[in-house]
Design a protein around this motif. Structure first.
Motif: not given
Length: 342
Positions: A333-339
Motif C-alpha cells: 500500500f502507499r500513503f497518498v497524502t502528506p502524513r
C-alpha cells in the motif's frame, strides 16, 4: 434536455476508454481508503505472491492471470513476516517453505535465502534488517535468531541452549547495538548484545497486569526509543522503556475499532504512525503517537485489499507491506497524502 443517443454513447465510450487506460496502467487504482466520497489517504499499489510478480513486467497481466508457479520456491505458501532491506527489496519469511524469499521489484528478481549451510531456517517468523543490510530472523523451529549477510551467508546465532523457548520476532535498539527478541511461550522479552550474542537481560512474565504478557509476539521501537510489544492474547499493545519499564498501553479485546481480537504485528513509521495488524479482525489499524485511531484498511476476504489473517508489516518511505497469510501473498500500500499534516 435529453442529449441525442449518439452523443451519450460517445461520452460513455470515452469514459470507458479512459477507465480502461487507467486499469491497464494500474489495475489497483480503485482500491483506496477511506473509500469515496472521502479523500483517499491510502491506496493499494501491488500484490506479490510469487516469482512472476516481480519478474513479469506487466502489472495488469499479473493481476489477471496471477502467478504461474513452476518450482518449490516460486510462490509463497505460508508467509509470516516481512521487511525491506536498504536497497528496497522486500523480504518475506515463509514457514512452510522453511526459507526467506527476497523480492526485488525494481530489478525483477527473486532470491531464496536461509536454505544452505550447516544451520538453515526451519520455521522463520519475524524479521529485522539493519542499516548495513544484515538480516535477523526469529526462528521458532530451531529456537534461535539467525543473522545473515545481504548475500544470505550465516553470520551469527543468538540464543544458546534453553535461552529461547519460542522466538517470534526480533528488533534492533535505536542505537543498533542491542537485539530485542519476543519469546512468546516464556512471556518475556530477551535482550542480546548484537556484537557478542550474549544475553544481557530479560524482562516480563505471564499475566495481565501492566508489564506482564500473555504471548508477546511482535516488537518495534519508535523514534524516542520506546518499545512497543504486541501482547497477543491480552489483545493489546504495551509501550515500555528499553529497560522494560511500563509506560502505556492501548487496545482491549473487542470488535470496535481501536480494539483488537488477535493482534499480530506492530510497526512505527518515521512519521509517527503506529500500524497494527489483527488476524482476528482481518484488518490493519493506524494510530498516531497519542494512541488515537486514525483509520483502518481491510476486511476478511480473498480480493485485493482484503485479508486472510494479516500478519507482518513493514514500512519504507510512503509504502507499507502487509503479509496476507491465508491468501499466500503480500499486499503493498502507499500513503497518498502528506502524513506530516495529520
Amino acid at each position: 434536455m435529453l442529449l441525442p443517443a449518439s452523443v451519450t454513447d460517445t461520452r460513455a465510450a470515452k469514459k470507458d476508454k479512459k477507465k480502461s487506460a487507467q486499469e491497464a496502467e494500474d489495475p489497483y487504482a480503485e482500491y483506496v481508503w477511506p473509500p469515496p466520497p472521502d479523500e483517499a489517504r491510502i491506496r493499494l499499489t501491488d500484490i506479490v505472491s510469487g516469482r512472476s510478480d516481480v519478474e513479469d513486467d506487466s502489472k495488469l497481466r499479473r493481476a489477471l492471470l496471477g502467478s504461474g508457479p513452476q518450482g518449490v520456491y516460486d510462490w509463497l505458501k505460508k508467509p509470516f513476516g516481512t521487511a525491506w532491506d536498504p536497497q528496497g527489496r522486500l523480504l518475506v519469511s515463509d514457514t512452510a517453505l522453511h526459507a526467506l524469499l527476497r523480492f526485488d521489484r525494481a530489478g525483477r528478481r527473486m532470491d531464496v535465502l536461509g536454505t544452505k549451510g550447516a544451520l538453515t531456517l526451519d520455521t522463520p517468523l519475524g524479521l529485522e534488517v539493519a542499516t548495513d543490510g544484515t538480516i535477523y530472523v526469529a526462528d521458532v523451529g530451531i529456537k534461535r535468531v539467525l543473522a545473515f549477510d545481504p548475500e544470505g551467508k550465516l553470520e551469527a546465532v543468538y540464543g544458546r541452549e534453553q535461552e529461547l523457548q519460542n522466538p517470534t520476532d526480533v528488533t534492533l535498539s535505536p542505537e543498533g547495538n542491542r537485539l530485542y527478541v519476543a519469546d512468546s511461550k516464556a512471556h518475556r522479552i530477551h535482550v542480546f548484545d548484537r556484537e557478542t550474542a550474549e544475553l544481557l537481560v530479560s524482562f516480563g512474565r505471564s499475566g495481565t497486569a501492566e508489564g506482564e504478557f500473555n504471548y508477546p509476539t511482535s516488537l518495534d521501537f519508535d523514534a524516542e526509543g520506546m518499545l512497543y510489544v504486541v501482547d497477543q492474547l491480552n489483545s493489546r499493545v504495551q509501550i515500555l522503556t528499553s529497560e522494560g519499564e511500563f509506560v502505556d498501553q492501548f487496545g482491549n479485546l473487542g470488535l470496535e475499532f481501536g480494539n483488537f481480537v488477535r493482534p499480530k504485528d506492530v510497526f512505527i513509521d518515521p512519521h509517527g504512525f503506529i500500524l497494527v495488524s489483527d488476524g482476528g479482525l482481518n484488518n490493519v489499524q493506524l494510530f498516531d503517537l497519542s494512541l488515537r485511531l486514525l483509520t483502518f484498511i481491510g476486511r476478511a476476504g480473498p480480493r485485493p485489499g482484503q485479508f486472510g489473517i494479516p500478519s507482518g508489516i513493514a514500512v519504507r518511505g510512503d509504502e507499507f507491506a502487509v503479509v496476507d497469510q491465508l491468501n499466500h501473498r503480500v499486499q503493498v500500500f502507499r500513503f497518498v497524502t502528506p502524513r506530516d499534516s495529520e
